[in-house]
Design a protein around this motif. Sequence first.
Motif, mmCIF file in Angstrom:
data_model
loop_
_atom_site.group_PDB
_atom_site.id
_atom_site.type_symbol
_atom_site.label_atom_id
_atom_site.label_comp_id
_atom_site.label_asym_id
_atom_site.label_seq_id
_atom_site.Cartn_x
_atom_site.Cartn_y
_atom_site.Cartn_z
ATOM 1 N N UNK A 1 0.906 -1.192 0.033
ATOM 2 C CA UNK A 1 0.041 0.081 -0.048
ATOM 3 C C UNK A 1 0.958 1.181 -0.070
ATOM 4 N N UNK A 2 0.700 1.861 -0.888
ATOM 5 C CA UNK A 2 1.610 3.493 -1.197
ATOM 6 C C UNK A 2 0.656 4.474 -0.827
ATOM 7 N N UNK A 3 1.014 5.458 0.115
ATOM 8 C CA UNK A 3 0.274 6.498 0.560
ATOM 9 C C UNK A 3 1.099 7.710 0.428
ATOM 10 N N UNK A 4 0.483 8.696 -0.386
ATOM 11 C CA UNK A 4 1.148 9.953 -0.402
ATOM 12 C C UNK A 4 0.668 11.343 0.398
ATOM 13 N N UNK B 1 3.674 1.846 2.645
ATOM 14 C CA UNK B 1 4.899 2.808 2.456
ATOM 15 C C UNK B 1 4.202 4.155 2.421
ATOM 16 N N UNK B 2 4.243 5.032 3.451
ATOM 17 C CA UNK B 2 3.671 6.111 3.557
ATOM 18 C C UNK B 2 4.459 7.491 3.745
ATOM 19 N N UNK B 3 4.346 8.433 2.675
ATOM 20 C CA UNK B 3 4.946 9.604 3.062
ATOM 21 C C UNK B 3 4.220 10.512 3.802
ATOM 22 N N UNK B 4 4.812 11.321 4.846
ATOM 23 C CA UNK B 4 4.295 12.295 5.654
ATOM 24 C C UNK B 4 5.232 13.397 5.779
ATOM 25 N N UNK B 5 4.681 14.581 6.167
ATOM 26 C CA UNK B 5 5.585 15.507 6.767
ATOM 27 C C UNK B 5 5.233 15.774 8.328
ATOM 28 N N UNK B 6 4.469 15.054 8.602
ATOM 29 C CA UNK B 6 4.062 15.147 10.169
ATOM 30 C C UNK B 6 5.131 14.125 10.853
ATOM 31 N N UNK B 7 5.896 14.573 11.861
ATOM 32 C CA UNK B 7 6.896 13.819 12.457
ATOM 33 C C UNK B 7 6.141 12.807 13.433
ATOM 34 N N UNK B 8 5.119 13.403 14.026
ATOM 35 C CA UNK B 8 4.427 12.460 15.217
ATOM 36 C C UNK B 8 3.582 11.426 14.308
#
Lengths: 274, 378
Positions: A178-181, A211-218
């Motif tokens: 599963x790919x999450x952007x 695999x998840x892209x995020x800009x949220x550290x938490x």
Amino acid sequence: MEGLKELEEVRRSDNGLFEDKYMLDISQLTKIYPTPKGDYVVLDDLDLKVKHEEFISIIGHSGCGKSTLLTMIAGLNPISRGTIVANNQTIKGPGPDRGVIFQSPSLLPWMTAYDNVMLGVKQVFGHGTKKDRDDIVKYYLSKVGLEDAMYKKAKELSQGMQQRVGIARAFALKPKVLLLDEPFGMLDSLTRGELQDVLIEVWNQEKITAIMITHDVDESIFLADRVIMMTSGPRAKVGDILEIDFERPRLRKDVLEHPDYYKYREHLINFLEH
Amino acid sequence: MKDRSIHILNFVGLGFFEPAIRLAAGEETKKNLIALFKKVLLPVLAVGLFLILWHAGSSYLYNVEKDFKIETARIASGNSGVTTELERIETGESSINSLPSPVAVLGAFKTLLADHKEINLKKEAFALKVAPLNEKNLEFNRVNADKIKEGIAAKKKPIKYTGRPSFVDQIFTSLKTVFAGFFLALFLAVPIGVVLGLSSTLRSSFNWLIQIFKPVSPVVWFLLVYMIVKTFTLEYDGDVSFIISFIAVGLCAMWATLVNTTLGVSTVDKDYINVAKVLNLGVGQKVFKIILPSSFPLIFTGLRITVSVAWMVLIAIELLSQSPGLGTFVWEEFQNGANDSNAKIIAAMFVIGGIGFLLDKLMFTVQKFVTFTEEATT
Ligand SMILES: Nc1ncnc2c1ncn2[C@@H]1O[C@H](COP(=O)(O)OP(=O)(O)O)[C@@H](O)[C@H]1O
Ligand SMILES: [Mg+2]
């Protein structure tokens, strides 16, 4: 003759071993965008291996090439150099073995939530009976808490509800990866928390590689087994990897109160600030 | 109830009734009075002003012509000439064909309706008269069915009324032609537009041709269609002029739909295309489930333009093709040059304009029904 056969055996078991270990093997991946001012090298010799049933998140500065990497894994973006092997097959294009959840829910607004999920289910489970497909669609829509809004048009749903449909649509196809952007990037923090819970709950049951892209550290700490930190572009690579050792299933409260939490957090923020 | 009727009115494009309904329901009197003033009173005033200007203009033009006639008579035969000329104008023997006044046009409109009623009566009488004969013919056909099949006996056709069509008949003929033309345009332009939209290679191949054909005028389309259809229908004894005019109308009007469909299909949101790719949809599914629905708003904008253009060029094309309809009506009245011909032409003009307006509203309503951009109705 005998020897050759033995060699075959060995190779096969090798493969088996490999198969057991990694779901995704990215090696020496390079992406070059041609621009009017010459070639722009976004990713340069990037290596990354992802284990079966592992949840990894990727963080990095905006524009470093995270979406580029993800769309290449999805098969939506041609590879300039290197290889991506998913489930023992070199990927050549998009396929239902890799589900994608985009930042904008990208539902078809003129269809109901049900039809949006059914569109893909029909494609993947075309051989099953109508009842089976109906069950699958309804099961996943209720999993994401939409049993009462199934037959609403997608355009009538709130952003958060639309992204729930996006989650249901991706899981319903039973992908291997599963790919999450940045799937929750457009939501307010309250809704974001709710959807993280929904996502992790469904994922706990399905146990697929994510695999998840995020800009949220938490968010990355709460969800992932490993956080991949990408260097800033151009020529981005994997800069650092952080293992998150919380046991699963995780509860948000436990994670936040865990003594290691701030250690992890500081590590990530430190990386991003340098 | 009130909200529902307002919703329906807005839906069919009659939203200007909204303030009146709200006012009747006693809602926000001041705001709705202003809205009523803007949406209803001002247009009514504009129409009134237009009628006054028209009336003034037509009596001015009438007087100019009248003075000219009297002056000519004076020069030709002195004062006695003037008196006879005045008399002749009075009795309508010497007609003054300038711009008719609003009242004259209203009169012409009534005449046309009366004429329609009269023709209807004639038709009924005729039908009554030929009924026994038609019955007999049918009986003949039934009895001799076998012979007709074998080609020994000729099938007898029912006798039809062949008298002059009324104005109302002409309207329906025109509508028939415009709808036939519209559907031709729809079935040509949408599929071609989809194919061109899907393939950038085809798009650039045909770009020049489209750019060249798009601005060709209705007259030329008519002549072109005429050249081709004439050859194909050498042995056809049906209504060739109808065929020619609806094809010409369709070809003339299809370009807006073609261009808009191509644009809509070629600019489908990239997210949707990615969804199609990720779900591995086949070509058929991709076109019917994703590409067409998402281009509907643009396609319908194109179709709306197509209907307007079709109606606009129809008059000119009917006029050329001599196929019965409003265009022919206008042309015949112009050639006819009777006292009330000009008034009839203007009456026809208003009917043509009114129907064009209604057609556009119809398309607008259909568009709202089928496209997804319409606000959610909760
Ligand atoms: N199609 C493209 N053509 C040229 N440059 C692109 C294209 N897509 C992305 N880029 C550039 O590549 C870089 C990485 O983009 P992206 O992968 O979207 O970054 P991220 O998702 O990490 O914010 C950016 O500098 C962007 O401008
Ligand atoms: Mg991005």
